[in-house]
Motif scaffolding. Sequence first.
Motif, PDB file in Angstrom:
ATOM      1  N   ALA A 108       0.821  -1.185   0.051  1.00  0.00           N
ATOM      2  CA  ALA A 108      -0.059   0.091   0.032  1.00  0.00           C
ATOM      3  C   ALA A 108       1.062   1.195  -0.129  1.00  0.00           C
ATOM      4  O   ALA A 108       1.694   1.412   0.850  1.00  0.00           O
ATOM      5  CB  ALA A 108      -0.864   0.056   1.254  1.00  0.00           C
ATOM      6  N   GLY A 109       0.633   2.160  -0.996  1.00  0.00           N
ATOM      7  CA  GLY A 109       1.144   3.532  -0.780  1.00  0.00           C
ATOM      8  C   GLY A 109       2.729   3.537  -1.861  1.00  0.00           C
ATOM      9  O   GLY A 109       3.287   4.441  -1.767  1.00  0.00           O
ATOM     10  N   LEU A 110       2.827   2.266  -2.248  1.00  0.00           N
ATOM     11  CA  LEU A 110       3.987   2.188  -2.925  1.00  0.00           C
ATOM     12  C   LEU A 110       4.012   1.630  -4.519  1.00  0.00           C
ATOM     13  O   LEU A 110       2.689   1.094  -4.755  1.00  0.00           O
ATOM     14  CB  LEU A 110       5.108   1.011  -2.257  1.00  0.00           C
ATOM     15  CG  LEU A 110       5.399   1.417  -0.960  1.00  0.00           C
ATOM     16  CD1 LEU A 110       6.182   0.242  -0.529  1.00  0.00           C
ATOM     17  CD2 LEU A 110       6.141   2.854  -0.812  1.00  0.00           C
ATOM     18  N   PRO A 158       8.052   4.971  -3.492  1.00  0.00           N
ATOM     19  CA  PRO A 158       6.745   5.857  -2.947  1.00  0.00           C
ATOM     20  C   PRO A 158       5.761   6.209  -4.141  1.00  0.00           C
ATOM     21  O   PRO A 158       6.481   6.637  -5.329  1.00  0.00           O
ATOM     22  CB  PRO A 158       7.176   7.092  -2.573  1.00  0.00           C
ATOM     23  CG  PRO A 158       8.570   6.949  -2.100  1.00  0.00           C
ATOM     24  CD  PRO A 158       9.173   5.921  -3.210  1.00  0.00           C
ATOM     25  N   GLU A 159       4.683   5.808  -4.063  1.00  0.00           N
ATOM     26  CA  GLU A 159       3.750   6.216  -5.133  1.00  0.00           C
ATOM     27  C   GLU A 159       3.526   7.615  -5.707  1.00  0.00           C
ATOM     28  O   GLU A 159       3.273   7.800  -6.853  1.00  0.00           O
ATOM     29  CB  GLU A 159       2.240   5.657  -4.707  1.00  0.00           C
ATOM     30  CG  GLU A 159       1.111   5.464  -5.583  1.00  0.00           C
ATOM     31  CD  GLU A 159      -0.025   4.737  -5.187  1.00  0.00           C
ATOM     32  OE1 GLU A 159      -0.534   3.662  -5.674  1.00  0.00           O
ATOM     33  OE2 GLU A 159      -0.679   5.479  -4.020  1.00  0.00           O
ATOM     34  N   LYS A 160       3.671   8.678  -4.756  1.00  0.00           N
ATOM     35  CA  LYS A 160       3.535   9.939  -5.126  1.00  0.00           C
ATOM     36  C   LYS A 160       4.846  10.687  -4.922  1.00  0.00           C
ATOM     37  O   LYS A 160       5.101  11.331  -4.038  1.00  0.00           O
ATOM     38  CB  LYS A 160       2.484  10.576  -4.326  1.00  0.00           C
ATOM     39  CG  LYS A 160       1.169  10.150  -4.676  1.00  0.00           C
ATOM     40  CD  LYS A 160       0.039  10.621  -4.306  1.00  0.00           C
ATOM     41  CE  LYS A 160      -1.328   9.966  -4.260  1.00  0.00           C
ATOM     42  NZ  LYS A 160      -2.297  10.711  -3.622  1.00  0.00           N
ATOM     43  N   ALA A 161       6.070  10.075  -5.653  1.00  0.00           N
ATOM     44  CA  ALA A 161       7.654  10.646  -5.674  1.00  0.00           C
ATOM     45  C   ALA A 161       7.559  12.139  -5.961  1.00  0.00           C
ATOM     46  O   ALA A 161       6.965  12.293  -7.132  1.00  0.00           O
ATOM     47  CB  ALA A 161       8.196   9.934  -6.023  1.00  0.00           C
ATOM     48  N   ARG A 162       8.252  12.710  -5.349  1.00  0.00           N
ATOM     49  CA  ARG A 162       8.505  14.121  -6.002  1.00  0.00           C
ATOM     50  C   ARG A 162       9.897  14.316  -6.487  1.00  0.00           C
ATOM     51  O   ARG A 162      10.896  14.386  -5.534  1.00  0.00           O
ATOM     52  CB  ARG A 162       8.198  15.384  -4.812  1.00  0.00           C
ATOM     53  CG  ARG A 162       6.687  15.608  -4.565  1.00  0.00           C
ATOM     54  CD  ARG A 162       6.460  16.410  -3.491  1.00  0.00           C
ATOM     55  NE  ARG A 162       5.146  16.471  -3.133  1.00  0.00           N
ATOM     56  CZ  ARG A 162       4.518  17.565  -2.434  1.00  0.00           C
ATOM     57  NH1 ARG A 162       5.485  18.386  -1.641  1.00  0.00           N
ATOM     58  NH2 ARG A 162       3.214  17.468  -2.042  1.00  0.00           N
ATOM     59  N   SER A 198      19.759   3.343 -13.451  1.00  0.00           N
ATOM     60  CA  SER A 198      19.333   3.724 -14.635  1.00  0.00           C
ATOM     61  C   SER A 198      17.673   3.763 -14.706  1.00  0.00           C
ATOM     62  O   SER A 198      16.983   3.894 -15.692  1.00  0.00           O
ATOM     63  CB  SER A 198      19.724   2.640 -15.869  1.00  0.00           C
ATOM     64  OG  SER A 198      19.100   1.082 -15.381  1.00  0.00           O
ATOM     65  N   ARG A 199      17.082   3.478 -13.593  1.00  0.00           N
ATOM     66  CA  ARG A 199      15.931   3.403 -13.408  1.00  0.00           C
ATOM     67  C   ARG A 199      15.226   4.881 -13.464  1.00  0.00           C
ATOM     68  O   ARG A 199      15.681   5.704 -12.700  1.00  0.00           O
ATOM     69  CB  ARG A 199      15.395   2.785 -11.950  1.00  0.00           C
ATOM     70  CG  ARG A 199      14.001   2.696 -11.739  1.00  0.00           C
ATOM     71  CD  ARG A 199      13.548   1.272 -12.314  1.00  0.00           C
ATOM     72  NE  ARG A 199      12.112   1.075 -12.035  1.00  0.00           N
ATOM     73  CZ  ARG A 199      11.542   0.038 -12.424  1.00  0.00           C
ATOM     74  NH1 ARG A 199      11.890  -0.923 -13.635  1.00  0.00           N
ATOM     75  NH2 ARG A 199      10.240  -0.365 -12.349  1.00  0.00           N
ATOM     76  N   PRO A 200      13.945   5.025 -14.230  1.00  0.00           N
ATOM     77  CA  PRO A 200      13.313   6.486 -14.338  1.00  0.00           C
ATOM     78  C   PRO A 200      12.848   6.688 -12.753  1.00  0.00           C
ATOM     79  O   PRO A 200      12.334   5.930 -11.967  1.00  0.00           O
ATOM     80  CB  PRO A 200      12.111   6.087 -15.038  1.00  0.00           C
ATOM     81  CG  PRO A 200      12.811   4.844 -16.197  1.00  0.00           C
ATOM     82  CD  PRO A 200      13.377   4.027 -15.092  1.00  0.00           C
ATOM     83  N   GLY A 201      13.007   8.107 -12.507  1.00  0.00           N
ATOM     84  CA  GLY A 201      12.700   8.616 -11.328  1.00  0.00           C
ATOM     85  C   GLY A 201      13.661   8.379 -10.134  1.00  0.00           C
ATOM     86  O   GLY A 201      13.227   8.737  -9.004  1.00  0.00           O
ATOM     87  N   VAL A 202      14.963   7.768 -10.556  1.00  0.00           N
ATOM     88  CA  VAL A 202      15.970   7.526  -9.536  1.00  0.00           C
ATOM     89  C   VAL A 202      17.050   8.526  -9.929  1.00  0.00           C
ATOM     90  O   VAL A 202      17.575   8.695 -10.937  1.00  0.00           O
ATOM     91  CB  VAL A 202      16.215   6.126  -9.537  1.00  0.00           C
ATOM     92  CG1 VAL A 202      17.405   5.807  -8.539  1.00  0.00           C
ATOM     93  CG2 VAL A 202      15.120   5.166  -9.010  1.00  0.00           C
ATOM     94  N   ASP A 203      17.587   9.042  -8.790  1.00  0.00           N
ATOM     95  CA  ASP A 203      18.568   9.912  -9.037  1.00  0.00           C
ATOM     96  C   ASP A 203      19.960   9.162  -8.995  1.00  0.00           C
ATOM     97  O   ASP A 203      20.429   8.330  -8.148  1.00  0.00           O
ATOM     98  CB  ASP A 203      18.984  10.832  -7.704  1.00  0.00           C
ATOM     99  CG  ASP A 203      19.860  12.095  -8.111  1.00  0.00           C
ATOM    100  OD1 ASP A 203      20.838  11.691  -8.908  1.00  0.00           O
ATOM    101  OD2 ASP A 203      19.955  13.268  -7.634  1.00  0.00           O
TER     102      ASP A 203
END
Length: 476
Positions: free
Chosen positions: A37-39, A61-65, A133-138
Amino acid sequence: MRTVMTAALTLLVGALLCVPAPRPARAAASGPVPAPAGLTSGEVSFKGFGGLTLHGTVLAPEKARGPLPGVVLVTGSGAGVPREHLLTEATEFARRGLAVLIYDKRSAGYSDFRRSYSELADDALGAVRALRSRPGVDPAKVGLWGLSEGGWVAPLAASRSGDAAFVIVVGGNAMTPIRQQVWNEASGLRRAGVSGSLIDHGKRNFARLGADAGLFAEAFFDAQGVLEQVRQPLLGVWGEHDLQTPPADNPPLFARALRRGGNTHFTFRFFPGADHGVHVTPDGGLTRGDALAPGYADLVASWVRDATDGRPPEEGTAPLPKQDHASAEISPSPWWASAWMQAGAFALFIVAFTGYPLVALVRRLRGRTVRPVSRWARLLAGTGLTAAVGLLFYTFYLMAAGRYPDPGPVLAGRPLPWLALQGLAVAAVVGGAATAIAWRRAAGAVPAGEHVRVGLLLAAGAVFVPWAFYWGLLVP
């Protein structure tokens, strides 16, 4: 040639110790992990050592910023450990804003007797590349987290690549695996009320024998040398009820090694009421609860953010937890106690101690009678053989029991089976001395064949004395 000899010695010692043959590598029985849940949950595949394809899951996180810091979780010992083993940690870390990769551990090339931290480190770096290389990861903020055995693997991986931005070790060791393992097994015996030579000599030397024979993989892995090469910030976490890793001995070892390499960016924390994996424990570390220790996941998340946002923590630690017994450094066996010498001594015992009564039996069946040099010789043969065989079986039994041994009834810190073995050893020494005296007195009246028989028996008795001292049978 050396490989063939080592293999032959391994088989010989394994047979003597009744060690089962290594099991074939098995495939990890795992698969996609549904998103808690939430992920969010995403599947990844990547190449590890030797081109082996490994599979894992990324939780975030489901709603990552914005791009997230990331962490690869490296599990503890065992072949083919499925990713779900670390699902609790991955879930809690992800809920605190991290992208977390868990993956199925290799089984190929990994067994009870064969493993390579170097290969496991290459697997972990493959996972780091996959997460970067994952999208959304720094990609500049991805690091490694290692539990138990992973506490040796993660620093090794980080020492090889700047792709890892930080290192976290949980229940980790800055000592050799053999030192950690002997402390672990000795602690189990101490909890059962055992002290003295069984721990100080028997357990320690049995572990060294296994390492000599190739039955203890990575026994003398140079953890200190690896840590000296780690330049990334490091967080060390231990539970105060860690029964597998010495929680008070390791932090100073970590600190000294890191400082020698010029790294002062490390933090050590200890969690009350927590076990080896920093889970809550209701009984002092014997049982692992499902939940992480309160504050542990928050610490990891906040420390990662600081370490990857240009605020690497300077040296920081907390008062060391209580540790009832210190661990001790263990060096490889000297040449005179090597596996080859041990196997030779054991072979001599078998031939001499069993040969003495067997010759008497054959003579009796043939109707021949030869007056024995001394009745004491029978005592030496019987007690020497029983003590030698009994020691190997008893120490192997205790090793197989791991952290929860049942040494039998304990009297004054000595298990009764161990006291019995010590009594047999003393009787063998007495029998040997009395036989030698009798042989010397009757030398002129002893037939040539009997000289050979008794001489071989006394040679075994002479070797038995330092052997028994080495194993602790003649030590209080």
